[in-house]
Scaffold this motif. Structure first.
Motif, PDB file in Angstrom:
ATOM      1  N   ARG A  56       0.770  -1.285  -0.159  1.00  0.00           N
ATOM      2  CA  ARG A  56       0.017  -0.027   0.008  1.00  0.00           C
ATOM      3  C   ARG A  56       0.784   1.466  -0.144  1.00  0.00           C
ATOM      4  O   ARG A  56       0.535   2.290  -0.696  1.00  0.00           O
ATOM      5  N   LYS A  60       0.824   4.289  -2.731  1.00  0.00           N
ATOM      6  CA  LYS A  60       0.730   5.701  -2.622  1.00  0.00           C
ATOM      7  C   LYS A  60       2.105   6.481  -3.057  1.00  0.00           C
ATOM      8  O   LYS A  60       2.057   7.696  -3.397  1.00  0.00           O
ATOM      9  N   ASN A  78      -5.234  11.205  -4.094  1.00  0.00           N
ATOM     10  CA  ASN A  78      -4.836   9.807  -4.453  1.00  0.00           C
ATOM     11  C   ASN A  78      -4.194   9.261  -3.193  1.00  0.00           C
ATOM     12  O   ASN A  78      -4.628   8.112  -2.974  1.00  0.00           O
ATOM     13  N   ILE A  82      -6.127   5.822  -1.219  1.00  0.00           N
ATOM     14  CA  ILE A  82      -5.563   4.580  -1.100  1.00  0.00           C
ATOM     15  C   ILE A  82      -5.458   4.216   0.206  1.00  0.00           C
ATOM     16  O   ILE A  82      -5.708   2.993   0.627  1.00  0.00           O
ATOM     17  N   SER A  87      -9.586   3.653  -3.694  1.00  0.00           N
ATOM     18  CA  SER A  87      -9.122   4.290  -4.954  1.00  0.00           C
ATOM     19  C   SER A  87      -9.441   3.407  -6.126  1.00  0.00           C
ATOM     20  O   SER A  87      -9.410   2.038  -5.951  1.00  0.00           O
ATOM     21  N   VAL A  90      -6.208   1.314  -7.541  1.00  0.00           N
ATOM     22  CA  VAL A  90      -5.689   0.338  -6.816  1.00  0.00           C
ATOM     23  C   VAL A  90      -6.242  -0.755  -6.335  1.00  0.00           C
ATOM     24  O   VAL A  90      -7.459  -0.608  -5.435  1.00  0.00           O
TER      25      VAL A  90
END
Length: 556
Positions: A56, A60, A78, A82, A87, A90
């Protein structure tokens, strides 16, 4: 707002917050800074070590509006999407529940489209080893040549289960288990942030129970917070975690060292009446004995021993009363407990037997120390009392066999010790080699324990043409191969022992299986005679006016 678990609330937002994985976070940060970003990554490691969290953070870093950067801002749309898991670019996929070929076909269709609002479309596939073989096959082409806007991040606890074709198409990173000291420090810090007091030893207990998993440690801390209501003590931690208290381990081993069998059994009964797990006690005893072994051999690092300073001081005092060989024999007894339990013996009975054997174990004494004490007649009785003579010969049968036997040093028995000069003085004819083969084996043992340990598996015969044949049943090829390279040594030993100069051949006995009952046994007398030739035992003979050693107990 509903309560958020500690493991989720304190999840790191950047690479600097990921615990004990510097070798990975530094590599990934440098790759992002230099623009050398791979299209596929494989994160391997046990549970709770930070694989998904790192994925993760990687997402990012790559999709941050101020990036790509190894330090995402955490404030742009963004980064916030996330972190919240919403998102559109993702995708976190659980391979355990989306493991079929149809799921992968859908993924292949989606990767063709450009990201909705981010720089990259990132697929995080957790527990990727759960995909079917057909799903892996469908993924191969896409994984080898994905679109430039797509990045795959796989996470798994079983990398050995992945096909080689997948491994070769990814950059692999192996996550280490989080050290106990780092876990304990993190537990202390988070407890302080939550406004709680926690005993340092309780934090250490949580870290031990978590077994290298930060997520498990924080989940256990959550439990303790609910149980303790403000102050987390060692007593509450021991009760909720189901761990054996360290003080209990010190007390029971101290009673073992003092040979206080009734006290040992009473402590076990009290422990058992509390309804705790016997297997857990056995594991904790074995681990504790292992720590004592390290302390006895000079280890003082509390992070390695997983002890605090006070526990280390108590351990140093305890091991001052016992020898390394004592601890090794104790560990062997605990290993025997596992064997007994698996063979069907009631766990309670098996543990009681193990504890009685532990508390009845004689202390070992170094032969040099014994000789020094015996040089003073006043100390003779004291030196022999309650001890087993050890370290006369380094290669003993096994520690469990040592526990069942003790050596008595007696007066002259009327039997002269076996010596090499006597063996050569007696003519040993090759045509009756089977009759004196066991004596020859003990002679070889005095020269080379390694050769002796393999030679005892051979079946000897003489063909009448000055050739000694060593036959090996099926399953003994390893012994045969070892001895083939030492043919000249065996010939020299035969020449010195029998006066003859025969050849030696090796034969595989195709029609015979490995039957342990056919292995020639070394007579007790031969082993006693071998020990009597040791220089230190000869010195011991002189001091006590004796000339032989006799074994009491089972020699096998």
């Amino acid at each position: 707002m509903s309560y958020l678990a500690l493991a989720r609330r304190y999840r790191p937002d950047d690479f600097s917050g990921i615990l004990s994985q510097k070798h990975i976070t530094r590599t990934l940060a440098n790759a992002i800074s230099s623009g050398r970003i791979s299209h596929a990554y494989l994160f391997c490691g046990s549970r709770g070590t930070g694989k998904t969290t790192t994925a993760r953070v990687m997402a990012k870093s790559l999709n941050c509006e101020k990036g790509p950067t190894p330090t995402p801002c955490g404030e742009c749309i963004n980064c916030r999407e996330i972190k919240a898991g919403i998102s559109p670019d993702v995708f976190e996929i659980d391979a355990a529940s989306n493991r079929g070929i149809d799921d992968i076909r859908q993924l292949r269709e989606n990767v063709r489209y450009s990201p909705a609002s981010s720089r990259y479309k990132i697929y995080i596939i957790d527990e990727v080893h759960r995909l079917t073989n057909e799903a892996f096959d469908a993924l191969l082409k896409t994984l080898e040549e994905p679109p430039p806007h797509v990045i795959f991040i796989f996470a798994t606890t079983e990398p050995q289960s992945l096909p080689a074709t997948i491994l070769s198409r990814t950059q692999r990173f192996d996550f280490k288990r989080v050290p106990i000291s780092a876990l304990a420090e993190t537990v202390n810090d988070i407890a302080a942030k939550e406004g709680l007091e926690i005993d340092p030893r309780a934090a250490l207990m949580v870290a031990r129970k978590a077994d290298g998993s930060l997520r498990d440690a924080l989940s256990l801390l959550d439990q303790l917070i609910n149980f303790s209501q403000g102050m987390i003590t060692t007593e509450s931690a021991s009760e909720i975690l189901g761990l054996v208290k360290t003080d209990f381990l010190f007390k029971i081993i101290k009673a073992v060292v003092k040979h206080d069998t009734p006290a040992v059994l009473e402590m076990f009964n009290v422990y058992f009446d509390e309804g705790v797990d016997i297997d857990g006690l056995a594991d904790e005893l074995s681990i504790f004995l292992g720590k004592l072994l390290l302390v006895k051999n000079g280890v003082r690092e509390t992070s390695i021993l997983e002890m605090d300073i006070s526990e280390l001081e108590k351990a140093e005092l305890l091991v001052s009363e016992i020898d390394t060989s004592d601890i090794l024999r104790m560990l062997q007894i605990m290993a025997d407990f596992t064997v007994d339990k698996k063979s069907g013996v009631d766990p309670v009975v098996a543990m009681e037997v193990a504890l009685v054997r532990l508390s009845g174990l004689d202390k070992a004494v170094d032969i040099d120390e014994l000789l020094s004490n015996l040089s003073n007649p006043v100390n003779m009785t004291r030196a022999l009392s309650g001890h087993s003579v050890s370290k006369v010969v380094k290669a003993t049968k096994s520690t469990s066999a040592e526990e069942g036997r003790s050596m008595d040093v007696g007066k002259k028995s009327g039997q002269a010790p076996f010596t090499r000069s006597q063996s050569t003085a007696i003519e040993h004819k090759l045509d009756n080699i089977a009759n004196w083969w066991s004596n020859f084996l003990s002679f070889v043992k005095s020269k080379s324990l390694a050769v002796w340990s393999h030679l005892q598996y051979a079946k000897v015969s003489y063909n009448g043409s000055n050739l000694v044949d060593l036959g090996f049943p099926l399953g003994n090829e390893f012994h045969m191969k070892f001895l083939t390279g030492r043919r000249s040594f065996i010939i020299d030993c035969l020449k010195e022992f029998s006066g003859a100069n025969p050849g030696v051949s090796f034969t595989r006995l195709e029609n015979e299986n490995n039957d342990l009952t056919d292995i020639p046994n070394i007579p007790k007398q031969s082993i006693e005679e071998f020990l009597n030739q040791h220089p230190k035992m000869k010195k011991l003979h002189d001091l006590i006016d004796g000339d032989d050693i006799r074994f009491r107990g089972n020699m096998q």
